[in-house]
Design a protein around this motif. Sequence first.
Motif, PDB file in Angstrom:
ATOM      1  N   LEU A 168      41.991  27.956  37.801  1.00  0.00           N
ATOM      2  CA  LEU A 168      42.233  28.790  36.625  1.00  0.00           C
ATOM      3  C   LEU A 168      41.133  28.619  35.579  1.00  0.00           C
ATOM      4  O   LEU A 168      40.770  29.567  34.876  1.00  0.00           O
ATOM      5  N   ASP A 169      40.556  27.423  35.479  1.00  0.00           N
ATOM      6  CA  ASP A 169      39.468  27.193  34.528  1.00  0.00           C
ATOM      7  C   ASP A 169      38.258  28.072  34.836  1.00  0.00           C
ATOM      8  O   ASP A 169      37.479  28.399  33.926  1.00  0.00           O
ATOM      9  N   ASN A 170      38.085  28.447  36.099  1.00  0.00           N
ATOM     10  CA  ASN A 170      36.964  29.323  36.447  1.00  0.00           C
ATOM     11  C   ASN A 170      37.080  30.673  35.743  1.00  0.00           C
ATOM     12  O   ASN A 170      36.094  31.221  35.247  1.00  0.00           O
ATOM     13  N   LEU A 171      38.296  31.207  35.706  1.00  0.00           N
ATOM     14  CA  LEU A 171      38.526  32.484  35.032  1.00  0.00           C
ATOM     15  C   LEU A 171      38.357  32.332  33.525  1.00  0.00           C
ATOM     16  O   LEU A 171      37.723  33.175  32.874  1.00  0.00           O
ATOM     17  N   LYS A 172      38.886  31.265  32.967  1.00  0.00           N
ATOM     18  CA  LYS A 172      38.789  31.061  31.521  1.00  0.00           C
ATOM     19  C   LYS A 172      37.341  30.896  31.082  1.00  0.00           C
ATOM     20  O   LYS A 172      36.923  31.427  30.047  1.00  0.00           O
ATOM     21  N   ARG A 173      36.540  30.163  31.896  1.00  0.00           N
ATOM     22  CA  ARG A 173      35.121  30.003  31.557  1.00  0.00           C
ATOM     23  C   ARG A 173      34.393  31.347  31.602  1.00  0.00           C
ATOM     24  O   ARG A 173      33.558  31.635  30.747  1.00  0.00           O
ATOM     25  N   ALA A 174      34.713  32.150  32.605  1.00  0.00           N
ATOM     26  CA  ALA A 174      34.057  33.454  32.730  1.00  0.00           C
ATOM     27  C   ALA A 174      34.390  34.347  31.539  1.00  0.00           C
ATOM     28  O   ALA A 174      33.526  35.078  31.037  1.00  0.00           O
ATOM     29  N   GLN A 175      35.625  34.274  31.057  1.00  0.00           N
ATOM     30  CA  GLN A 175      36.030  35.125  29.936  1.00  0.00           C
ATOM     31  C   GLN A 175      35.504  34.636  28.594  1.00  0.00           C
ATOM     32  O   GLN A 175      35.500  35.390  27.627  1.00  0.00           O
ATOM     33  N   MET A 176      35.049  33.400  28.542  1.00  0.00           N
ATOM     34  CA  MET A 176      34.506  32.851  27.289  1.00  0.00           C
ATOM     35  C   MET A 176      33.086  33.334  27.020  1.00  0.00           C
ATOM     36  O   MET A 176      32.522  33.034  25.974  1.00  0.00           O
ATOM     37  N   GLN A 177      32.514  34.094  27.944  1.00  0.00           N
ATOM     38  CA  GLN A 177      31.129  34.536  27.802  1.00  0.00           C
ATOM     39  C   GLN A 177      31.018  35.884  27.089  1.00  0.00           C
ATOM     40  O   GLN A 177      29.964  36.533  27.117  1.00  0.00           O
ATOM     41  N   ASN A 178      32.106  36.320  26.450  1.00  0.00           N
ATOM     42  CA  ASN A 178      32.113  37.571  25.699  1.00  0.00           C
ATOM     43  C   ASN A 178      31.756  38.774  26.565  1.00  0.00           C
ATOM     44  O   ASN A 178      31.026  39.688  26.134  1.00  0.00           O
ATOM     45  N   ARG A 179      32.232  38.785  27.796  1.00  0.00           N
ATOM     46  CA  ARG A 179      32.073  39.936  28.676  1.00  0.00           C
ATOM     47  C   ARG A 179      33.277  39.995  29.597  1.00  0.00           C
ATOM     48  O   ARG A 179      34.019  39.023  29.737  1.00  0.00           O
ATOM     49  N   GLY A 180      33.458  41.151  30.202  1.00  0.00           N
ATOM     50  CA  GLY A 180      34.587  41.318  31.090  1.00  0.00           C
ATOM     51  C   GLY A 180      34.412  40.551  32.389  1.00  0.00           C
ATOM     52  O   GLY A 180      33.340  40.030  32.687  1.00  0.00           O
ATOM     53  N   VAL A 181      35.496  40.507  33.157  1.00  0.00           N
ATOM     54  CA  VAL A 181      35.472  39.820  34.454  1.00  0.00           C
ATOM     55  C   VAL A 181      36.003  40.773  35.519  1.00  0.00           C
ATOM     56  O   VAL A 181      37.140  41.253  35.426  1.00  0.00           O
ATOM     57  N   MET A 182      35.172  41.063  36.508  1.00  0.00           N
ATOM     58  CA  MET A 182      35.629  41.841  37.649  1.00  0.00           C
ATOM     59  C   MET A 182      36.252  40.878  38.645  1.00  0.00           C
ATOM     60  O   MET A 182      35.580  40.026  39.209  1.00  0.00           O
ATOM     61  N   VAL A 183      37.557  41.016  38.839  1.00  0.00           N
ATOM     62  CA  VAL A 183      38.297  40.157  39.753  1.00  0.00           C
ATOM     63  C   VAL A 183      38.302  40.823  41.131  1.00  0.00           C
ATOM     64  O   VAL A 183      38.975  41.834  41.343  1.00  0.00           O
ATOM     65  N   VAL A 184      37.526  40.293  42.057  1.00  0.00           N
ATOM     66  CA  VAL A 184      37.420  40.872  43.393  1.00  0.00           C
ATOM     67  C   VAL A 184      38.574  40.354  44.246  1.00  0.00           C
ATOM     68  O   VAL A 184      38.725  39.144  44.431  1.00  0.00           O
ATOM     69  N   GLY A 185      39.389  41.285  44.735  1.00  0.00           N
ATOM     70  CA  GLY A 185      40.540  40.906  45.539  1.00  0.00           C
ATOM     71  C   GLY A 185      40.406  41.382  46.973  1.00  0.00           C
ATOM     72  O   GLY A 185      39.514  42.176  47.300  1.00  0.00           O
ATOM     73  N   VAL A 186      41.272  40.888  47.834  1.00  0.00           N
ATOM     74  CA  VAL A 186      41.332  41.343  49.226  1.00  0.00           C
ATOM     75  C   VAL A 186      42.778  41.695  49.552  1.00  0.00           C
ATOM     76  O   VAL A 186      43.707  41.218  48.901  1.00  0.00           O
ATOM     77  N   HIS A 187      42.954  42.519  50.554  1.00  0.00           N
ATOM     78  CA  HIS A 187      44.288  43.027  50.883  1.00  0.00           C
ATOM     79  C   HIS A 187      45.061  42.072  51.793  1.00  0.00           C
ATOM     80  O   HIS A 187      45.237  42.314  52.990  1.00  0.00           O
ATOM     81  N   PHE A 188      45.551  40.996  51.192  1.00  0.00           N
ATOM     82  CA  PHE A 188      46.520  40.158  51.882  1.00  0.00           C
ATOM     83  C   PHE A 188      47.897  40.813  51.748  1.00  0.00           C
ATOM     84  O   PHE A 188      48.143  41.605  50.835  1.00  0.00           O
ATOM     85  N   MET A 189      48.799  40.470  52.663  1.00  0.00           N
ATOM     86  CA  MET A 189      50.135  41.064  52.645  1.00  0.00           C
ATOM     87  C   MET A 189      50.907  40.705  51.374  1.00  0.00           C
ATOM     88  O   MET A 189      51.801  41.435  50.949  1.00  0.00           O
ATOM     89  N   SER A 190      50.581  39.583  50.780  1.00  0.00           N
ATOM     90  CA  SER A 190      51.276  39.128  49.566  1.00  0.00           C
ATOM     91  C   SER A 190      50.626  39.683  48.301  1.00  0.00           C
ATOM     92  O   SER A 190      50.797  39.130  47.213  1.00  0.00           O
ATOM     93  N   LEU A 191      49.891  40.791  48.439  1.00  0.00           N
ATOM     94  CA  LEU A 191      49.109  41.331  47.336  1.00  0.00           C
ATOM     95  C   LEU A 191      49.939  41.629  46.092  1.00  0.00           C
ATOM     96  O   LEU A 191      49.546  41.296  44.967  1.00  0.00           O
ATOM     97  N   GLU A 192      51.102  42.264  46.271  1.00  0.00           N
ATOM     98  CA  GLU A 192      51.926  42.613  45.109  1.00  0.00           C
ATOM     99  C   GLU A 192      52.357  41.364  44.347  1.00  0.00           C
ATOM    100  O   GLU A 192      52.268  41.307  43.116  1.00  0.00           O
ATOM    101  N   LEU A 193      52.808  40.360  45.087  1.00  0.00           N
ATOM    102  CA  LEU A 193      53.232  39.129  44.435  1.00  0.00           C
ATOM    103  C   LEU A 193      52.034  38.414  43.826  1.00  0.00           C
ATOM    104  O   LEU A 193      52.145  37.811  42.749  1.00  0.00           O
ATOM    105  N   GLY A 194      50.889  38.501  44.482  1.00  0.00           N
ATOM    106  CA  GLY A 194      49.680  37.886  43.941  1.00  0.00           C
ATOM    107  C   GLY A 194      49.312  38.463  42.591  1.00  0.00           C
ATOM    108  O   GLY A 194      48.893  37.742  41.681  1.00  0.00           O
TER     109      GLY A 194
END
Length: 306
Positions: free
Chosen positions: A113-139
Amino acid sequence: MTQLPKFTAALLHPRYWLTWSGIGLLWLIVQLPYPVIFRMGKGLGRIAQQFMKRRARIAYRNLELCFPQMSESERHDMVVKNFESVGMGLMETGMAWFWPDERVRKWFDVEGLDNLKRAQMQNRGVMVVGVHFMSLELGGRVMGLCQPMMATYRPHNSALMEWVQTRGRMRSNKAMISRNNLRGMVGALKKGEAVWFAPDQDYGPKGSSFAPFFAVKDVATTNGTFVISCLSGAAMLTVTMVRKADKSGYRLHISPEMANYPEDESEAATFINKVIEFEIMRAPEQYLWMHRRFKTRPLGEASLYI
């Protein structure tokens, strides 16, 4: 950009009654204890395989193409596990849409989770690249409980299902953006939002580059990731949620920010496919192998599917 939808009387029309019945049944099932849901989901998947012969053949063919070193019996076993995951995916959709936050939180842990927080601290957006696992909705629900974000999606053809899925997905997230709304995605990222985007499906030849994917040499890979990255200047990282085999729940993996993302469109397609390969190998039996990932072929090349 889709905000929380309002319920209207039109959704009670008789043409939706069968859908309402299915939604009600799913709501009832996911009230059961998780180990029971787990067993029911896997059993439902095994039954579904008997009726989804074409999809089973596609899954088998995809595994054959991606993992030529895998034996026939190993591929057969993988397809069986994959369909068990399909059944669980339906249950997990109900869990994502209907479980209260407290219950969801009991069944997952987070790595990175710290990886996401560090990325967001750089005053820019974060493109979250996902993959189609079956648990996608819950993810998506789990990710929203950690850090609310926006996600791209394809609007549902059914007004009722659009209302249900959008309401469910926004229980812990901010908004949904149509996957065709490039301006909306880029605008959100420029405002510093985290936006989920999945580049791991075949969207056709338009706007795609051919790049390797596992053992398949030329795979149509959307250039959307590259275009959005160039226009928004967003940081990029992956988020993947994997179902634990011991019925103890789920683990959400958030990777460090991607480094050395190529400036060339073709090289970027190869780069992102390697990233997706790594994420799939966390739990290959849980990936959406029944999608015709290789349906688009280079001009003049025969189909890889019968």
